[in-house]
Motif scaffolding. Structure first.
Motif, PDB file in Angstrom:
ATOM      1  N   MET A  55     -16.601 108.095  39.531  1.00  0.00           N
ATOM      2  CA  MET A  55     -15.388 107.505  40.406  1.00  0.00           C
ATOM      3  C   MET A  55     -16.227 106.162  41.068  1.00  0.00           C
ATOM      4  O   MET A  55     -15.981 105.473  42.056  1.00  0.00           O
ATOM      5  N   VAL A 178      -9.716 114.215  44.037  1.00  0.00           N
ATOM      6  CA  VAL A 178      -9.599 112.840  43.794  1.00  0.00           C
ATOM      7  C   VAL A 178      -9.091 111.744  44.524  1.00  0.00           C
ATOM      8  O   VAL A 178      -9.665 110.634  44.901  1.00  0.00           O
ATOM      9  N   PRO A 179      -7.801 112.096  44.953  1.00  0.00           N
ATOM     10  CA  PRO A 179      -7.245 111.191  46.039  1.00  0.00           C
ATOM     11  C   PRO A 179      -8.240 110.599  47.322  1.00  0.00           C
ATOM     12  O   PRO A 179      -8.369 109.584  47.483  1.00  0.00           O
ATOM     13  N   LEU A 181     -11.433 110.950  47.304  1.00  0.00           N
ATOM     14  CA  LEU A 181     -12.645 110.133  46.461  1.00  0.00           C
ATOM     15  C   LEU A 181     -12.290 108.823  46.304  1.00  0.00           C
ATOM     16  O   LEU A 181     -12.967 107.544  46.420  1.00  0.00           O
ATOM     17  N   GLU A 182     -10.966 108.493  46.074  1.00  0.00           N
ATOM     18  CA  GLU A 182     -10.209 107.130  45.483  1.00  0.00           C
ATOM     19  C   GLU A 182     -10.262 106.240  46.856  1.00  0.00           C
ATOM     20  O   GLU A 182     -10.678 105.244  46.762  1.00  0.00           O
ATOM     21  N   GLU A 183      -9.860 106.882  47.900  1.00  0.00           N
ATOM     22  CA  GLU A 183     -10.019 106.138  49.166  1.00  0.00           C
ATOM     23  C   GLU A 183     -11.025 105.651  49.691  1.00  0.00           C
ATOM     24  O   GLU A 183     -11.488 104.656  50.153  1.00  0.00           O
ATOM     25  N   SER A 185     -14.172 105.484  47.783  1.00  0.00           N
ATOM     26  CA  SER A 185     -14.888 104.602  46.798  1.00  0.00           C
ATOM     27  C   SER A 185     -13.991 103.346  46.720  1.00  0.00           C
ATOM     28  O   SER A 185     -14.746 102.230  46.256  1.00  0.00           O
ATOM     29  N   GLY A 186     -12.943 103.114  46.972  1.00  0.00           N
ATOM     30  CA  GLY A 186     -12.170 102.205  46.601  1.00  0.00           C
ATOM     31  C   GLY A 186     -11.669 101.685  45.263  1.00  0.00           C
ATOM     32  O   GLY A 186     -11.277 100.837  44.911  1.00  0.00           O
ATOM     33  N   ASN A 187     -11.909 102.808  44.514  1.00  0.00           N
ATOM     34  CA  ASN A 187     -11.743 102.922  42.954  1.00  0.00           C
ATOM     35  C   ASN A 187     -10.604 103.746  42.582  1.00  0.00           C
ATOM     36  O   ASN A 187     -10.445 104.855  43.009  1.00  0.00           O
ATOM     37  N   LYS A 188      -9.888 103.307  41.524  1.00  0.00           N
ATOM     38  CA  LYS A 188      -8.727 104.231  41.014  1.00  0.00           C
ATOM     39  C   LYS A 188      -9.488 105.275  40.090  1.00  0.00           C
ATOM     40  O   LYS A 188     -10.412 104.684  39.196  1.00  0.00           O
ATOM     41  N   PHE A 189      -8.921 106.389  40.142  1.00  0.00           N
ATOM     42  CA  PHE A 189      -9.370 107.567  39.047  1.00  0.00           C
ATOM     43  C   PHE A 189      -8.911 107.041  37.784  1.00  0.00           C
ATOM     44  O   PHE A 189      -8.091 106.440  37.400  1.00  0.00           O
ATOM     45  N   ASP A 190      -9.979 107.086  36.792  1.00  0.00           N
ATOM     46  CA  ASP A 190      -9.983 106.670  35.336  1.00  0.00           C
ATOM     47  C   ASP A 190     -10.326 107.847  34.607  1.00  0.00           C
ATOM     48  O   ASP A 190     -11.609 108.289  34.247  1.00  0.00           O
TER      49      ASP A 190
END
Ligand code: SF4
Length: 414
Positions: A55, A178-179, A181-183, A185-190
């Motif tokens: 992430m 995941v949601p 951590l996305e918020e 980090s500012g990164n989309k889960f890949d």
């Protein structure tokens, strides 16, 4: 106690490469904190590091910092500060020394890496209780202190057989991070990035296993004491190519030692297993003491705890859940005993040293009759040393050495 001849540890050439890797790792995190990016996550040693890395987080492991406090013998300066705010001297001394060092505004990182003044401030704290409850309390304290989110995974303990329902439950908990951590980090889960990270962790783990298994040779080229130093990249950099490259270099050096018959302990006569936490502040002393007795402590549960055979990039969540639940510390005594029995055969061992670590009951396996049962089932000798991972007030050097000498005499008489 007989007079002790000092025996020096044989230097491993790859140590220089490892020191550089560890320095780069800490400086990169320090730089990120100062710049505000990338974000930093704190993770427990067997927490979902692969997900955090995938992430885009840099990952700090407070247990690694705790071990530094132990190894630099500064832990006892800090433990009382955590005791003073209500954290008992009987709980994990990683926790109490780490929190105490923070309260005093000190860290061994400053001395080792000039320019670094503090542990890296976290943006999120992520734990897995597979090892113990203390990690949740430890991270909880920092969450309140730094006012940053805490999230985690609650794992079953004392597990006899790891079943699909255990794995599904942990895998769902990892995915549910995941949601959030996305918020942060500012990164989309890949998914692809996670698969690549799990693949690199698998490769690191396989190489680490091969490194540790060189010790099955007679004489052993590598000891448990070496392992506690060289496990650094497997702990803090798994999921990176840096760790993979490091273990390729270390493995090549150890295989060369095997080809040339180089012994880590000159004149190796006894081959021993270490069960339990290291006594960080006495590693050098103990390694030299065992070496003077011609005893090679060459395998351990502790170093093996960073071997994760179950990782599978095709199933990243399920395989992380499986790898982190198959962990020795999670399992029932029956499973632990089977595991140690296999180790004794594989590494051709003469005896087992149990460390009863005062503040870590979770990594102490001598309190419910295990040494006695193993002595019966395996016809090996055992000794129990009483001490602690970091709190040296719990360790008596004279008593321990007397017990170890008596243990080696028993092996001699066998
Ligand atoms: S397993 Fe033991 S040493 Fe590790 S964090 Fe938990 S109590 Fe501390």
């Amino acid at each position: 106690m007989a007079e002790e001849t000092k025996v020096k540890r044989k230097r491993i050439a790859a140590t220089g490469m490892m020191k550089k890797i560890m320095a780069d790792y800490f400086y990169e995190m320090d730089k990120a904190v100062k710049a505000g990016a990338p974000k930093v996550a704190w993770c427990t040693s067997v927490g979902p590091a692969e997900l955090l890395r995938a992430m885009g987080f840099l990952v700090h492991f407070p247990e690694n910092h705790g071990a530094m406090l132990g190894a630099t013998r500064t832990a006892n300066d800090y433990i009382p500060l955590a005791n003073a705010i209500g954290y008992s001297p009987d709980i994990c001394s990683y926790l109490t020394s780490d929190v105490g060092a923070y309260l005093k505004g000190e860290t061994p990182l400053s001395k080792a890496y000039p320019g670094i003044e503090n542990v890296p401030k976290p943006d999120v704290l992520v734990f897995n209780t597979n090892q113990c409850r203390d990690v949740q309390d430890w991270f909880g304290w920092y969450s309140r202190e730094f006012k940053v989110p805490i999230m985690g995974i609650n794992t079953h303990r004392g597990v006899r057989e790891v079943t699909k329902s255990h794995i599904d439950s942990v895998a769902r908990q990892i995915a549910s991070l995941v949601p959030g951590l996305e918020e942060i980090s500012g990164n989309k889960f890949d998914l692809e990035r996670l698969q690549e990270t799990v693949d690199l962790s698998l490769e690191c783990s396989q190489l680490w296993r091969q490194v540790l298994e060189t010790a099955a040779n007679i004489p052993s080229p590598f000891t448990f004491f070496d392992g506690t130093i060289h496990m650094g990249p497997a702990v803090v950099l798994r999921g990176t190519k840096t760790a993979v490259d490091y273990y390729k270099a270390l493995l090549a050096e150890l295989n060369d030692r095997v080809d040339k018959g180089v012994a880590a302990v000159e004149g190796e006569r006894y081959r021993l297993y270490w069960e339990g936490m290291p006594i960080w502040g006495r590693l050098r002393d103990l390694s030299e003491f065992f070496a003077h007795l011609k005893a090679s402590v060459l395998a351990s549960t502790y170093c093996n705890s960073w071997i994760f055979d179950a990782f599978d990039p095709k199933e990243p969540f399920g395989s992380m859940a499986k790898a982190y639940t198959l962990l020795f510390i999670v399992r029932s005594d029956e499973e632990k005993e089977k595991y140690i029995e296999d180790m004794v055969t594989k590494f051709k061992l003469d005896g087992i040293v149990f460390h009863d670590s005062k503040t870590c009951p979770n990594n102490t396996n001598s309190r419910y009759g295990m040494p006695e049962r193993l002595r019966e089932s395996l016809d090996v000798n055992t000794v129990t040393i009483f001490g602690d991972l970091n709190d040296l007030r719990c360790y008596s050097e004279e008593q321990s050495k007397t017990n170890i000498e008596a243990f080696i005499e028993q092996l001699e008489r066998k």
